[in-house]
Design a protein around this motif. Sequence first.
Motif, PDB file in Angstrom:
ATOM      1  N   SER A   1     -77.342 -10.230 -53.981  1.00 58.38           N
ATOM      2  CA  SER A   1     -77.214  -9.715 -52.615  1.00 58.38           C
ATOM      3  C   SER A   1     -78.354 -10.208 -51.736  1.00 58.38           C
ATOM      4  CB  SER A   1     -77.198  -8.179 -52.633  1.00 58.38           C
ATOM      5  OG  SER A   1     -76.084  -7.697 -53.370  1.00 58.38           O
TER       6      SER A   1
ATOM      7  N   VAL B   1     -76.633  -7.993 -59.290  1.00 57.45           N
ATOM      8  CA  VAL B   1     -76.113  -7.550 -57.990  1.00 57.45           C
ATOM      9  C   VAL B   1     -77.232  -7.541 -56.960  1.00 57.45           C
ATOM     10  CG1 VAL B   1     -75.187  -5.587 -56.728  1.00 57.45           C
ATOM     11  CG2 VAL B   1     -74.196  -6.210 -58.925  1.00 57.45           C
ATOM     12  N   THR B   2     -78.386  -6.997 -57.336  1.00 57.43           N
ATOM     13  CA  THR B   2     -79.519  -6.913 -56.414  1.00 57.43           C
ATOM     14  C   THR B   2     -80.015  -8.306 -56.037  1.00 57.43           C
ATOM     15  OG1 THR B   2     -80.189  -4.810 -57.420  1.00 57.43           O
ATOM     16  CG2 THR B   2     -81.825  -5.965 -56.085  1.00 57.43           C
TER      17      THR B   2
ATOM     18  N   CYS C   1     -72.843 -14.404 -59.725  1.00 55.99           N
ATOM     19  CA  CYS C   1     -73.387 -13.183 -60.332  1.00 55.99           C
ATOM     20  C   CYS C   1     -72.981 -13.070 -61.801  1.00 55.99           C
ATOM     21  CB  CYS C   1     -72.894 -11.965 -59.542  1.00 55.99           C
ATOM     22  SG  CYS C   1     -73.381 -10.372 -60.237  1.00 55.99           S
TER      23      CYS C   1
ATOM     24  N   ARG D   1     -76.576   1.495 -61.918  1.00 55.26           N
ATOM     25  CA  ARG D   1     -76.119   1.018 -60.618  1.00 55.26           C
ATOM     26  C   ARG D   1     -77.301   0.371 -59.909  1.00 55.26           C
ATOM     27  NH1 ARG D   1     -70.879   0.836 -61.591  1.00 55.26           N
ATOM     28  NH2 ARG D   1     -70.033   2.848 -62.243  1.00 55.26           N
ATOM     29  N   PRO D   2     -77.050  -0.520 -58.942  1.00 48.34           N
ATOM     30  CA  PRO D   2     -78.166  -1.215 -58.290  1.00 48.34           C
ATOM     31  C   PRO D   2     -79.219  -0.281 -57.712  1.00 48.34           C
ATOM     32  CG  PRO D   2     -76.102  -2.287 -57.730  1.00 48.34           C
ATOM     33  CD  PRO D   2     -75.746  -1.046 -58.510  1.00 48.34           C
ATOM     34  N   TRP D   3     -78.793   0.802 -57.070  1.00 47.39           N
ATOM     35  CA  TRP D   3     -79.773   1.701 -56.457  1.00 47.39           C
ATOM     36  C   TRP D   3     -80.614   2.444 -57.499  1.00 47.39           C
ATOM     37  CZ3 TRP D   3     -74.455   2.175 -56.003  1.00 47.39           C
ATOM     38  CH2 TRP D   3     -73.859   3.200 -56.718  1.00 47.39           C
TER      39      TRP D   3
ATOM     40  N   SER E   1     -72.195  -8.122 -54.444  1.00 51.43           N
ATOM     41  CA  SER E   1     -72.284  -6.661 -54.539  1.00 51.43           C
ATOM     42  C   SER E   1     -71.251  -6.088 -55.505  1.00 51.43           C
ATOM     43  CB  SER E   1     -72.083  -6.033 -53.153  1.00 51.43           C
ATOM     44  OG  SER E   1     -73.033  -6.531 -52.231  1.00 51.43           O
TER      45      SER E   1
ATOM     46  N   LEU F   1     -70.618  -9.846 -50.218  1.00 53.24           N
ATOM     47  CA  LEU F   1     -69.723  -8.817 -50.747  1.00 53.24           C
ATOM     48  C   LEU F   1     -69.408  -9.082 -52.212  1.00 53.24           C
ATOM     49  CD1 LEU F   1     -67.925  -6.345 -50.349  1.00 53.24           C
ATOM     50  CD2 LEU F   1     -66.109  -7.869 -49.529  1.00 53.24           C
TER      51      LEU F   1
END
Length: 502
Positions: free
Chosen positions: A418, A414-415, A145, A265-267, A88, A85
């Motif tokens: 995670s 983040v990626t 991170c 953003r990560p996505w 992320s 978490l």
Amino acid sequence: MCRHICNGKRQSSVPRTLFLAACAAGIGGTFQYGYNISVINAPTKPIQHFINETWVQRHGAPISEHHLTLLWSVIVSVFTLGGFLGASLGGTLSIRFGRKGTLLLNNAFSLLATVFMGLSYPTRTFELLIAGRFLVGLNAGIGICVQPLYLGEISPKAYRGVMAMGTSIFITGGIFTGQVIGLRELLGKEDYWPILLSTICIPAILQLIFLPWFPESPRYLLIDKGDRNKCKEALKQLYGSGGFQAEEEDMERERTELIGVKPMRPWQLFSDRSLRWQLTTIIFLCAAQQLNGINAIYFYANYVFTRAGIPEDKIPYVTIGTGACECLTALTCGMLVDSLGRRILIIGGYSLMTLWCIIITLSLTYQDYAPWVPYISMSCIFAFILSFGLGPGGVTNILITELFTQSSRPAAYVTGGSINWLGFFLVGMFFPFIVMGLQQYCFLVFLGVCCLVATYIYFVVPETKNKTFLEIKQEFQSHYGKQKSDKSNQGRSSALLRSTDM
């Protein structure tokens, strides 16, 4: 971490402020990650005894062996869920509050965890241990991170590698410190476990005292906030007056390149084709961090040490030697990373780990062949740890910093973070069953992973030493853009030939 670039020339020593800023970021950052991994091992039996006593007081009967094992597994593994978490959230927090600001805020989780775990014994509430371990995991996830993000952005490019190695140095330093503090001669006694678990507040307090004296990341101030004045003040404080012109010009070029581009953003990384190979590389390396066999080495360490004739009560001291090995190689890698480069260290590290996997499989298979065979196994354990620390353990975080620019770097962390924490959790849950099923032959699986990673780095990842972030990005784009163009041209040529034949 003792040299720097000044107007493009090497100087004899790094500005003291830059070095101390790295220390202030690390003590409450990745040091906490390493410390909380190792410090929980010493009080295993006392905490289980405490849980049983509490259960008897509540229910009038001892807890079953199954439920005790389950509760202890939750206390240990909830750390990884908190870390997942935290990883992320780390990128988002670093964009909103800055790199330094996020590191400072992150200490609140550590201090709150200290209160929970410190109160668990006097209140007879073992559930507070679960909450506390989740919070220290959250703290470690954010720290691992954001800290390398901060170190990578405050460093001059020629010494970015050695500064970024601070991440690995503080992780291994935290593991080693936790092993030492957990000795029976210090806080490893049965009655001292609440104090031992509460010591996590010390790094947090130290960071809250020292980090405010150092500046925010200059790149964040200029590129994300557009504040040139504060950026110049930060550069002057870190590098000294007159020692930052080249870095300022590099930041300005990157700022110009990213005008109008919002932090990703990560996505969004997965939909950006220009970052496909960088993202694939990070996913590959972060997954390999958990699957390369380093966990198997620690799993087998006690067994091998026992077979080598080391008394059981002396094994904790030998285990400290493994922690010292990691610290030594992290420091060695820090001294070599900016002279030898990233590729040779990470390829060499994984290649050596492949070799040790072969030897340790053979030595464990023929453990009873001769009295000296267990000593080969013990030597392989230390050699494997040294090889891991020399390259994969430290260079992976450097590459996450260098393969991305300012707009995509937080999302990349983040990626990668995670995936690392998810792998950590899955390995913790299923790894013992894998080892019991395959026994010593599990190292053949890790051999394949290490060999595959070394091959991938050799063919895909360019050397990033002494290159700006934009130069690295352009090298990826030109290389793989050319490949795509060549394939497209070949396709058009083939189509043209077919139409001519018709």
